[in-house]
Design an enzyme around this catalytic site. Structure first.
Site, PDB file in Angstrom:
ATOM      1  CG  HIS A  86     -72.819 106.344 -10.470  1.00 18.09           C
ATOM      2  ND1 HIS A  86     -73.411 106.995  -9.421  1.00 18.09           N
ATOM      3  CD2 HIS A  86     -71.694 105.776  -9.980  1.00 18.09           C
ATOM      4  CE1 HIS A  86     -72.658 106.829  -8.340  1.00 18.09           C
ATOM      5  NE2 HIS A  86     -71.607 106.102  -8.652  1.00 18.09           N
ATOM      6  CD  GLU A 143     -73.519 103.132  -7.741  1.00 13.54           C
ATOM      7  OE1 GLU A 143     -73.138 104.223  -7.378  1.00 13.54           O
ATOM      8  OE2 GLU A 143     -74.452 102.967  -8.548  1.00 13.54           O
TER       9      GLU A 143
HETATM   10  P1  PGA Z   1     -67.966 105.252  -2.767  1.00 13.67           P
HETATM   11  O1  PGA Z   1     -68.779 105.429  -4.130  1.00 13.67           O
HETATM   12  O2  PGA Z   1     -66.773 104.388  -3.043  1.00 13.67           O
HETATM   13  O3  PGA Z   1     -67.617 106.635  -2.346  1.00 13.67           O
HETATM   14  O4  PGA Z   1     -68.940 104.610  -1.833  1.00 13.67           O
HETATM   15  C1  PGA Z   1     -68.820 104.409  -5.090  1.00 13.67           C
HETATM   16  C2  PGA Z   1     -69.449 104.962  -6.329  1.00 13.67           C
HETATM   17  O5  PGA Z   1     -70.513 105.587  -6.225  1.00 13.67           O
HETATM   18  O6  PGA Z   1     -68.885 104.867  -7.438  1.00 13.67           O
END
Ligand code: PGA
Length: 220
Positions: A86, A143
């Protein structure tokens, strides 16, 4: 496989708050919850039909690694998926693509499916760090590292671009998107033919989370 909607609680919610959250959701196909480590077994006990994801794992096997939680232990807790790489782990905990590759190896050997989170600039280094035999054992989640927790997702063009980059390594890879997904914008992502979505901020409200799953239910 059902379309996955993964609730990433990040480092939020007390035990009492997780219990309240659980009391307001009914397990649904594709529902996956990624709570903090201390809440994994509670969710497994209270709602065994909900699939569990961990938010991280040790890159080492069981042994003398103080503070580390290993993949074998996660498997014992009923964990099916695990987020790795992440952007917050890469940024705040200085995890490298090699660290993440070690986590993938540990997870796969324990029977847990890694969900590798990537920004565009991570794609080439991450595949370079990992042996090809693991490529099709993972789910990949684009992401964007900035702009999380908002209401505007990456553009369809940007998401397609990263998907195509990943397809160069793994044709037809299982590919998810995460970043500012909300009840209001989720439908705009459906033409992308994703494997699933990673939803953090919007998942903290159980009603929003359920509504997001209902909106994508016909995709599977
Ligand atoms: P968010 O985060 O949905 O708050 O934008 C996504 C994530 O980082 O898993």
């Amino acid at each position: 496989m059902s379309f996955l909607v993964v609730a990433n609680f990040k480092s939020n919610l007390t035990e009492a708050e997780v219990k309240t959250w659980l009391s307001q959701v009914k397990p649904m196909p594709g529902m996956v919850v990624a709570p903090s480590f201390p809440h994994l077994s509670m969710i497994h006990d209270l709602k065994p039909m909900i699939s569990l994801a961990a938010q991280d794992v040790s890159s080492f096997p069981p042994g003398s690694y103080t503070g580390a939680i290993n993949a074998v232990q996660l498997k014992e807790l009923g964990v099916t998926y695990c987020l790795v790489g992440h952007s917050e782990r890469r940024r705040y905990f200085h995890e490298t693509s090699n660290d993440i590759a070690g986590k993938v190896r540990e997870l796969v050997s324990s029977g847990i499916t890694p969900i590798i989170c990537l920004e565009e600039s991570d794609v080439v280094p991450q595949f370079s760090a990992l042996e090809a035999e693991y490529y099709d054992k993972c789910i990949y989640c684009f992401e964007p590292g900035i702009g999380l927790g908002g209401t505007v997702t990456a553009t369809i063009a940007d998401i397609e671009k990263v998907k195509n980059q990943i397809y160069q390594f793994v044709p037809e890879a299982r590919f998810m998107y995460g970043g500012s997904v909300t009840l209001d914008n989720v439908e705009s992502l459906l033409p992308l033919k994703l494997t699933g979505l990673l939803v953090a901020t919007a998942s903290l409200n159980p009603h929003n989370f359920i509504s997001i799953i209902e909106k994508v239910a016909h995709v599977s």
